[in-house]
Design a protein around this motif. Structure first.
Motif, PDB file in Angstrom:
ATOM      1  N   LEU A   1     -20.142  10.493  43.082  1.00 33.98           N
ATOM      2  CA  LEU A   1     -20.343   9.346  42.203  1.00 33.98           C
ATOM      3  C   LEU A   1     -20.149   8.045  42.975  1.00 33.98           C
ATOM      4  O   LEU A   1     -19.230   7.929  43.797  1.00 33.98           O
ATOM      5  CB  LEU A   1     -19.359   9.399  41.032  1.00 33.98           C
ATOM      6  CG  LEU A   1     -19.525  10.582  40.074  1.00 33.98           C
ATOM      7  CD1 LEU A   1     -18.405  10.580  39.038  1.00 33.98           C
ATOM      8  CD2 LEU A   1     -20.876  10.535  39.389  1.00 33.98           C
ATOM      9  N   PRO A   2     -21.004   7.047  42.729  1.00 27.65           N
ATOM     10  CA  PRO A   2     -20.849   5.754  43.414  1.00 27.65           C
ATOM     11  C   PRO A   2     -19.544   5.066  43.005  1.00 27.65           C
ATOM     12  O   PRO A   2     -19.056   5.231  41.883  1.00 27.65           O
ATOM     13  CB  PRO A   2     -22.067   4.955  42.935  1.00 27.65           C
ATOM     14  CG  PRO A   2     -23.026   5.968  42.402  1.00 27.65           C
ATOM     15  CD  PRO A   2     -22.192   7.080  41.869  1.00 27.65           C
ATOM     16  N   HIS A   3     -18.989   4.286  43.916  1.00 28.43           N
ATOM     17  CA  HIS A   3     -17.787   3.500  43.626  1.00 28.43           C
ATOM     18  C   HIS A   3     -18.195   2.061  43.333  1.00 28.43           C
ATOM     19  O   HIS A   3     -19.243   1.588  43.755  1.00 28.43           O
ATOM     20  CB  HIS A   3     -16.822   3.545  44.814  1.00 28.43           C
ATOM     21  CG  HIS A   3     -16.290   4.923  45.096  1.00 28.43           C
ATOM     22  ND1 HIS A   3     -15.385   5.554  44.281  1.00 28.43           N
ATOM     23  CD2 HIS A   3     -16.568   5.791  46.115  1.00 28.43           C
ATOM     24  CE1 HIS A   3     -15.106   6.750  44.775  1.00 28.43           C
ATOM     25  NE2 HIS A   3     -15.815   6.923  45.889  1.00 28.43           N
ATOM     26  N   GLY A   4     -17.359   1.355  42.597  1.00 31.87           N
ATOM     27  CA  GLY A   4     -17.641  -0.043  42.292  1.00 31.87           C
ATOM     28  C   GLY A   4     -17.209  -0.400  40.890  1.00 31.87           C
ATOM     29  O   GLY A   4     -16.440   0.324  40.232  1.00 31.87           O
ATOM     30  N   ASN A   5     -17.708  -1.537  40.410  1.00 35.68           N
ATOM     31  CA  ASN A   5     -17.322  -2.017  39.087  1.00 35.68           C
ATOM     32  C   ASN A   5     -17.944  -1.193  37.963  1.00 35.68           C
ATOM     33  O   ASN A   5     -17.418  -1.146  36.854  1.00 35.68           O
ATOM     34  CB  ASN A   5     -17.726  -3.488  38.924  1.00 35.68           C
ATOM     35  CG  ASN A   5     -16.981  -4.384  39.898  1.00 35.68           C
ATOM     36  OD1 ASN A   5     -15.836  -4.093  40.256  1.00 35.68           O
ATOM     37  ND2 ASN A   5     -17.627  -5.461  40.336  1.00 35.68           N
ATOM     38  N   VAL A   6     -19.079  -0.579  38.245  1.00 40.18           N
ATOM     39  CA  VAL A   6     -19.762   0.229  37.232  1.00 40.18           C
ATOM     40  C   VAL A   6     -19.259   1.664  37.324  1.00 40.18           C
ATOM     41  O   VAL A   6     -19.224   2.252  38.407  1.00 40.18           O
ATOM     42  CB  VAL A   6     -21.288   0.189  37.431  1.00 40.18           C
ATOM     43  CG1 VAL A   6     -21.975   1.062  36.387  1.00 40.18           C
ATOM     44  CG2 VAL A   6     -21.797  -1.247  37.342  1.00 40.18           C
ATOM     45  N   ARG A   7     -18.879   2.235  36.185  1.00 38.01           N
ATOM     46  CA  ARG A   7     -18.353   3.595  36.179  1.00 38.01           C
ATOM     47  C   ARG A   7     -19.484   4.600  35.970  1.00 38.01           C
ATOM     48  O   ARG A   7     -20.345   4.417  35.111  1.00 38.01           O
ATOM     49  CB  ARG A   7     -17.307   3.768  35.075  1.00 38.01           C
ATOM     50  CG  ARG A   7     -16.584   5.113  35.170  1.00 38.01           C
ATOM     51  CD  ARG A   7     -15.482   5.235  34.154  1.00 38.01           C
ATOM     52  NE  ARG A   7     -16.008   5.524  32.824  1.00 38.01           N
ATOM     53  CZ  ARG A   7     -15.268   6.002  31.827  1.00 38.01           C
ATOM     54  NH1 ARG A   7     -13.975   6.209  32.016  1.00 38.01           N
ATOM     55  NH2 ARG A   7     -15.798   6.231  30.649  1.00 38.01           N
ATOM     56  N   TYR A   8     -19.453   5.659  36.768  1.00 39.52           N
ATOM     57  CA  TYR A   8     -20.414   6.757  36.642  1.00 39.52           C
ATOM     58  C   TYR A   8     -19.654   8.035  36.300  1.00 39.52           C
ATOM     59  O   TYR A   8     -18.535   8.252  36.772  1.00 39.52           O
ATOM     60  CB  TYR A   8     -21.184   6.976  37.950  1.00 39.52           C
ATOM     61  CG  TYR A   8     -22.175   5.896  38.297  1.00 39.52           C
ATOM     62  CD1 TYR A   8     -23.525   6.048  38.019  1.00 39.52           C
ATOM     63  CD2 TYR A   8     -21.761   4.722  38.927  1.00 39.52           C
ATOM     64  CE1 TYR A   8     -24.444   5.068  38.353  1.00 39.52           C
ATOM     65  CE2 TYR A   8     -22.665   3.732  39.260  1.00 39.52           C
ATOM     66  CZ  TYR A   8     -24.009   3.913  38.969  1.00 39.52           C
ATOM     67  OH  TYR A   8     -24.913   2.938  39.295  1.00 39.52           O
TER      68      TYR A   8
ATOM     69  N   PHE B   1     -26.331  15.688  33.421  1.00 39.37           N
ATOM     70  CA  PHE B   1     -26.865  14.325  33.477  1.00 39.37           C
ATOM     71  C   PHE B   1     -25.764  13.363  33.915  1.00 39.37           C
ATOM     72  O   PHE B   1     -24.584  13.558  33.613  1.00 39.37           O
ATOM     73  CB  PHE B   1     -27.457  13.896  32.128  1.00 39.37           C
ATOM     74  CG  PHE B   1     -26.540  14.044  30.949  1.00 39.37           C
ATOM     75  CD1 PHE B   1     -25.820  12.960  30.454  1.00 39.37           C
ATOM     76  CD2 PHE B   1     -26.399  15.270  30.309  1.00 39.37           C
ATOM     77  CE1 PHE B   1     -24.988  13.092  29.363  1.00 39.37           C
ATOM     78  CE2 PHE B   1     -25.562  15.415  29.207  1.00 39.37           C
ATOM     79  CZ  PHE B   1     -24.852  14.326  28.734  1.00 39.37           C
ATOM     80  N   ARG B   2     -26.180  12.347  34.662  1.00 38.58           N
ATOM     81  CA  ARG B   2     -25.225  11.345  35.148  1.00 38.58           C
ATOM     82  C   ARG B   2     -25.384  10.070  34.336  1.00 38.58           C
ATOM     83  O   ARG B   2     -26.502   9.570  34.157  1.00 38.58           O
ATOM     84  CB  ARG B   2     -25.445  11.053  36.630  1.00 38.58           C
ATOM     85  CG  ARG B   2     -24.312  10.236  37.254  1.00 38.58           C
ATOM     86  CD  ARG B   2     -24.496  10.073  38.745  1.00 38.58           C
ATOM     87  NE  ARG B   2     -25.472   9.035  39.066  1.00 38.58           N
ATOM     88  CZ  ARG B   2     -25.728   8.613  40.305  1.00 38.58           C
ATOM     89  NH1 ARG B   2     -25.087   9.168  41.327  1.00 38.58           N
ATOM     90  NH2 ARG B   2     -26.624   7.681  40.524  1.00 38.58           N
ATOM     91  N   VAL B   3     -24.263   9.557  33.850  1.00 40.52           N
ATOM     92  CA  VAL B   3     -24.267   8.379  32.981  1.00 40.52           C
ATOM     93  C   VAL B   3     -23.674   7.193  33.720  1.00 40.52           C
ATOM     94  O   VAL B   3     -22.623   7.303  34.370  1.00 40.52           O
ATOM     95  CB  VAL B   3     -23.468   8.656  31.686  1.00 40.52           C
ATOM     96  CG1 VAL B   3     -23.358   7.389  30.841  1.00 40.52           C
ATOM     97  CG2 VAL B   3     -24.129   9.775  30.892  1.00 40.52           C
ATOM     98  N   ARG B   4     -24.353   6.064  33.614  1.00 38.59           N
ATOM     99  CA  ARG B   4     -23.853   4.796  34.155  1.00 38.59           C
ATOM    100  C   ARG B   4     -23.369   3.955  32.985  1.00 38.59           C
ATOM    101  O   ARG B   4     -24.148   3.584  32.107  1.00 38.59           O
ATOM    102  CB  ARG B   4     -24.966   4.069  34.911  1.00 38.59           C
ATOM    103  CG  ARG B   4     -24.510   2.781  35.567  1.00 38.59           C
ATOM    104  CD  ARG B   4     -25.614   2.132  36.381  1.00 38.59           C
ATOM    105  NE  ARG B   4     -26.597   1.466  35.532  1.00 38.59           N
ATOM    106  CZ  ARG B   4     -27.889   1.744  35.518  1.00 38.59           C
ATOM    107  NH1 ARG B   4     -28.365   2.701  36.291  1.00 38.59           N
ATOM    108  NH2 ARG B   4     -28.722   1.091  34.732  1.00 38.59           N
ATOM    109  N   GLU B   5     -22.081   3.668  32.963  1.00 34.74           N
ATOM    110  CA  GLU B   5     -21.484   2.916  31.860  1.00 34.74           C
ATOM    111  C   GLU B   5     -21.261   1.477  32.303  1.00 34.74           C
ATOM    112  O   GLU B   5     -20.292   1.161  32.988  1.00 34.74           O
ATOM    113  CB  GLU B   5     -20.168   3.562  31.426  1.00 34.74           C
ATOM    114  CG  GLU B   5     -20.347   4.989  30.908  1.00 34.74           C
ATOM    115  CD  GLU B   5     -19.036   5.635  30.523  1.00 34.74           C
ATOM    116  OE1 GLU B   5     -17.987   5.119  30.941  1.00 34.74           O
ATOM    117  OE2 GLU B   5     -19.065   6.646  29.809  1.00 34.74           O
ATOM    118  N   GLU B   6     -22.166   0.605  31.891  1.00 36.22           N
ATOM    119  CA  GLU B   6     -22.079  -0.795  32.316  1.00 36.22           C
ATOM    120  C   GLU B   6     -20.942  -1.511  31.611  1.00 36.22           C
ATOM    121  O   GLU B   6     -20.291  -2.382  32.172  1.00 36.22           O
ATOM    122  CB  GLU B   6     -23.415  -1.491  32.049  1.00 36.22           C
ATOM    123  CG  GLU B   6     -24.556  -0.878  32.857  1.00 36.22           C
ATOM    124  CD  GLU B   6     -25.875  -1.569  32.610  1.00 36.22           C
ATOM    125  OE1 GLU B   6     -25.909  -2.494  31.777  1.00 36.22           O
ATOM    126  OE2 GLU B   6     -26.866  -1.183  33.240  1.00 36.22           O
TER     127      GLU B   6
END
Length: 504
Positions: free
Chosen positions: A97-104, A141-146
């Motif tokens: 999962l990508p790191h950063g301000n957006v949670r995946y 499925f991968r979810v991006r939670e803005e």
């Protein structure tokens, strides 16, 4: 000491690089499905449960896709909707999962044993015969939670179909990366076109439009059968027909209707010219009427003694023999790539074993020879082609509204059982079995060693060609060969039906 520390750091960095390389290699190995043709090429029913199609169809028609091709989540996996739940990707099958301000986060859905899986539609929970999946297939499925907590801002950016390993593989509950596929937004949109209209007003028109849009071969009778048997899920039925039943090649012309033959008259003979002529067939050879040509020259696929396809040819006209000829074997009348070819020179008649396992629809063709690089010969202009190979017709099982057919698949002897839909076949054939025999002169007890199977264990298959029968198949390990025969046995060794000995 300084050198020792540097060496340790180098070892740590090298270790991280190796781990990263392994992760990237695993992720890159996952195949991507972006078209209906790529979906058809998945080995459904063998390596991958056909139930995956039902689950994928449901998922595609449950999520929302906006005009920017963003996939919006319409249910809450954190609350276990439809039996969905968090997937940790602990085996590193998918990319980290990508790191950063957006949670995946990864989620999975499709476990029919979870408490809230009852929310899934009936066609997923109680699939039709032939589409059971033994609860192994899943969607990840991968979810991006803005904005965490706001469901309308939850975007799905990756979708996969996958499956658990078989119990015999001793892999626990891990997913099988070899049979994991990423599904693109493009393919999801295509599947959504098969969404069934709730008002159910003009189903046949919808089916016709979908058939034409996707280049399906289904004719009117097949569409009517799909409509009558699937009812409100007719579009789902057509989706399954296109993916499972039809061939995988995207270059095949539709077989719904054959164009009418136009006759062009000359002074002393008639030439039948197809409405869409084969440009590769020699123009000189069209001097002969098609029927006359078949009487004069033959090209045929036959059976070898070990289950492979043989090409037989005879009575080739002398004016072609002078040029040197080649014979070739093709998968079907629609295919343009030869599976096998051989130079036959000026031999007017003969036969050749191709070493290709025998299958229905194989076709022999005659070509001119094209010489490349001095003595290297390849297929040139096509002269003629024979009929597609077909297995013998089924024989009637007296008194049971059923039929038995011996057919070939991948060079092996196979049995196909047709049972009328109004017959309780499980009761009638409860103790019935089918045996394979190397000769029709053998007694019932002398079936080939271990070449038999209980009818109850035959595999159900979808049959869109004959709407009055349910169809079941079994593939033996016996090579098809001249003389091989299948027999249906009831109650011990009481023979109920037998096919003719294989003579093709």
């Amino acid at each position: 000491m300084l050198c020792l520390n540097r060496m340790k750091k180098l070892q740590v960095i090298t270790g991280y690089c190796i781990v990263l390389l392994l992760v990237l290699t695993s992720v890159s190995a996952i195949k991507k499905l972006s078209t209906m043709d790529s979906l058809k090429q998945v080995n459904l029913g063998q390596s991958v449960p056909k139930h995956s199609l039902l689950l994928l169809y449901w998922f595609a028609n449950t999520i929302e896709i906006d005009n920017n091709n963003l996939i919006r989540l319409t249910f809450d996996p954190n609350q276990g909707d439809y039996g969905s739940h968090h997937y940790g990707n602990y085996e590193r099958m998918l990319e980290p999962l990508p790191h950063g301000n957006v949670r995946y986060r990864y989620y999975t859905v499709g476990n029919l044993n979870r408490e809230m899986s009852s929310e899934l539609p009936s066609y997923v929970i109680h699939p039709r015969v032939g589409f059971e999946g033994r609860n192994r297939d899943r969607i990840i499925f991968r979810v991006r939670e803005e904005n965490a907590g706001r469901q309308d801002r939850q975007i799905i950016d990756q979708v996969y179909i996958t499956q658990h390993y078989e119990q015999a593989d001793n892999q626990g509950t891990r997913y099988d990366p070899e049979h994991t596929y990423q599904v693109t937004t493009r393919l999801l949109n295509r599947i959504r076109e098969f969404s069934d209209d709730e008002d159910y007003r003009d189903v046949m028109e919808d089916l016709r439009q979908l058939r034409d849009n996707f280049g399906s071969h289904a004719d009117e009778n097949q569409l009517k059968y799909i409509k009558n048997s699937w009812g409100e899920l007719a579009c789902l039925g057509l989706f399954l027909y296109i993916v499972v039943q039809e061939k995988t090649s995207s270059h095949q012309p539709s077989k719904r209707q054959k164009p009418p033959t136009r006759e062009k008259k000359h002074s002393d003979f008639v030439v039948n010219i197809p409405a869409r002529p084969r440009s590769s067939i020699s123009a000189n050879f069209t001097r002969l009427n098609l029927a006359d040509r078949r009487d004069y020259m033959t090209l045929r696929v036959k059976t070898s003694a070990c289950g492979t396809a043989m090409i037989h040819w005879s009575n080739i006209p002398g004016n072609y023999l002078n040029e040197g000829l080649m014979i070739a074997l093709y998968k079907s009348d629609d295919d343009d790539k030869a599976l096998f070819s051989k130079y036959i020179g000026n031999r007017k008649s003969g036969s050749c074993d191709t070493k290709i396992p025998l299958n229905e629809q194989l076709q022999a063709r005659l070509h001119k020879t094209q010489t490349l690089c001095f003595f290297w010969k390849s297929l040139g202009e096509e002269i003629d082609r024979g009929d597609e190979f077909k297995s013998p017709e089924a024989v009637t099982i007296s008194g049971n509204a059923a039929k038995l057919q011996l057919f070939v698949k991948n060079g092996k002897a196979c049995a196909r059982l047709y049972v009328s839909k109004h017959v309780d076949w499980k009761s009638i054939f409860k103790r019935a079995w089918v045996g394979f025999y190397s000769s029709e002169t053998k007694s019932t007890q002398d079936y080939e060693w271990w070449q038999w199977q209980w009818v109850a264990k035959f595999t159900p298959v979808m049959n869109f060609q004959d709407f009055t029968y349910d169809t079941f198949e079994y593939q033996s390990s016996l090579n098809i060969a001249p003389g091989v025969q299948a027999r249906l046995i009831l109650d011990g060794y009481k023979e109920k039906a037998r096919t003719p000995g294989w003579t093709l």
